[in-house]
Design a protein around this motif. Structure first.
Motif, PDB file in Angstrom:
ATOM      1  N   SER A  57       0.880  -1.170   0.000  1.00 16.47           N
ATOM      2  CA  SER A  57       0.000   0.000   0.000  1.00 16.47           C
ATOM      3  C   SER A  57       0.915   1.216   0.000  1.00 16.47           C
ATOM      4  O   SER A  57       1.650   1.454   0.955  1.00 16.47           O
ATOM      5  CB  SER A  57      -0.885   0.007   1.245  1.00 16.47           C
ATOM      6  N   THR A  58       0.889   1.967  -1.074  1.00 15.93           N
ATOM      7  CA  THR A  58       1.873   3.042  -1.265  1.00 15.93           C
ATOM      8  C   THR A  58       1.446   4.378  -0.695  1.00 15.93           C
ATOM      9  O   THR A  58       2.157   5.360  -0.868  1.00 15.93           O
ATOM     10  CB  THR A  58       2.167   3.216  -2.762  1.00 15.93           C
ATOM     11  N   SER A  59       0.318   4.452  -0.021  1.00 12.24           N
ATOM     12  CA  SER A  59      -0.164   5.725   0.501  1.00 12.24           C
ATOM     13  C   SER A  59      -0.152   5.731   2.022  1.00 12.24           C
ATOM     14  O   SER A  59      -0.411   4.726   2.665  1.00 12.24           O
ATOM     15  CB  SER A  59      -1.581   5.999   0.017  1.00 12.24           C
ATOM     16  N   ASN A  64      -5.907   9.306   0.970  1.00 14.70           N
ATOM     17  CA  ASN A  64      -5.797   8.097   0.152  1.00 14.70           C
ATOM     18  C   ASN A  64      -6.136   6.839   0.956  1.00 14.70           C
ATOM     19  O   ASN A  64      -5.546   5.782   0.764  1.00 14.70           O
ATOM     20  CB  ASN A  64      -4.394   7.991  -0.445  1.00 14.70           C
ATOM     21  N   HIS A  67      -6.476   3.370  -0.671  1.00 19.67           N
ATOM     22  CA  HIS A  67      -5.334   2.549  -1.058  1.00 19.67           C
ATOM     23  C   HIS A  67      -5.029   1.494   0.006  1.00 19.67           C
ATOM     24  O   HIS A  67      -4.810   0.327  -0.318  1.00 19.67           O
ATOM     25  CB  HIS A  67      -4.104   3.415  -1.312  1.00 19.67           C
ATOM     26  N   GLN A  68      -5.015   1.903   1.272  1.00 17.09           N
ATOM     27  CA  GLN A  68      -4.782   0.919   2.327  1.00 17.09           C
ATOM     28  C   GLN A  68      -5.954  -0.051   2.422  1.00 17.09           C
ATOM     29  O   GLN A  68      -5.766  -1.247   2.636  1.00 17.09           O
ATOM     30  CB  GLN A  68      -4.544   1.606   3.678  1.00 17.09           C
ATOM     31  N   ASP A  70      -7.927  -1.033  -0.036  1.00 16.15           N
ATOM     32  CA  ASP A  70      -7.825  -1.967  -1.159  1.00 16.15           C
ATOM     33  C   ASP A  70      -6.732  -3.009  -0.919  1.00 16.15           C
ATOM     34  O   ASP A  70      -6.902  -4.187  -1.234  1.00 16.15           O
ATOM     35  CB  ASP A  70      -7.540  -1.223  -2.468  1.00 16.15           C
ATOM     36  N   ALA A  71      -5.602  -2.583  -0.367  1.00 13.93           N
ATOM     37  CA  ALA A  71      -4.510  -3.517  -0.085  1.00 13.93           C
ATOM     38  C   ALA A  71      -4.954  -4.547   0.962  1.00 13.93           C
ATOM     39  O   ALA A  71      -4.677  -5.741   0.833  1.00 13.93           O
ATOM     40  CB  ALA A  71      -3.266  -2.765   0.377  1.00 13.93           C
ATOM     41  N   SER A  92       2.625  -1.743   4.470  1.00 14.08           N
ATOM     42  CA  SER A  92       1.629  -0.681   4.587  1.00 14.08           C
ATOM     43  C   SER A  92       2.053   0.244   5.712  1.00 14.08           C
ATOM     44  O   SER A  92       2.677  -0.198   6.679  1.00 14.08           O
ATOM     45  CB  SER A  92       0.257  -1.283   4.903  1.00 14.08           C
ATOM     46  N   ARG A 162      -0.893  -0.806  -4.521  1.00 14.27           N
ATOM     47  CA  ARG A 162      -2.017   0.127  -4.554  1.00 14.27           C
ATOM     48  C   ARG A 162      -1.627   1.391  -3.875  1.00 14.27           C
ATOM     49  O   ARG A 162      -1.160   1.504  -2.839  1.00 14.27           O
ATOM     50  CB  ARG A 162      -3.231  -0.494  -3.861  1.00 14.27           C
TER      51      ARG A 162
END
Length: 162
Positions: A57-59, A64, A67-68, A70-71, A92, A162
């Motif tokens: 998770s890139t955020s 955002n 994003h977490q 979805d991951a 994450s 994500r």
């Protein structure tokens, strides 16, 4: 059409004048998008011993959140379908379940009426604690790191970013 990019919608939880709030977007999705029967049982898979996954998770900012979420949804899906948690490297920032803006204290959801995804999850690395060089070594299976992608040519690997 005129050779330029146009932003059709910008989603943000802050609800500013140029944004659509996340709650508004979720409400629209609930009313208009296809839904699935949540009571339908999952297909039962056996252990996926030759499958590995890396989920990143890139955020790390509240705007955002998705994003977490979805991951975590990907992590939970893989676990339900037979992946051993030891075969998933999960990266994450892990800072949203107890974030002051979180209406569902201690929970993370993809939809307001959806399941809590923040359970039985092991975050192997916080995003802020690793570098790109670290990620490369983790992906290469360098065993100087505690959790690495331990795969060979026979393994199936899913990489979710994500």
């Amino acid at each position: 059409m005129d050779g330029k990019y146009h932003t059709l919608e910008y989603l943000s939880p802050d609800g500013g004048g140029r944004t659509t709030s996340t709650l508004q977007a979720w409400d629209w999705q609930i009313r208009h998008m296809q839904t699935f029967d949540e009571n339908q049982p999952d297909i039962v898979y056996g252990p996926q011993e030759e499958n590995r996954a890396v989920i990143v998770s890139t955020s790390d900012t509240w705007s955002n959140y998705r994003h977490q979420a979805d991951a975590l949804a990907m992590y939970q899906l893989l676990r339900r379908h037979g992946y051993d948690g030891r075969h998933i490297v999960f990266i994450s920032e892990d800072n949203f379940a107890f974030h002051p803006n979180n209406l569902y204290r201690g929970e993370i959801r993809v939809r307001p009426d959806g399941e809590n995804l923040y359970h039985d999850v092991v975050v192997d690395y916080r995003l802020s604690d690793i570098t790109i060089a670290d990620l490369k070594e983790i992906m290469l299976g360098n065993k100087v790191y505690p959790e690495v992608l331990d795969a060979d040519e026979r393994d199936n690997v899913i990489i979710g970013v994500r």
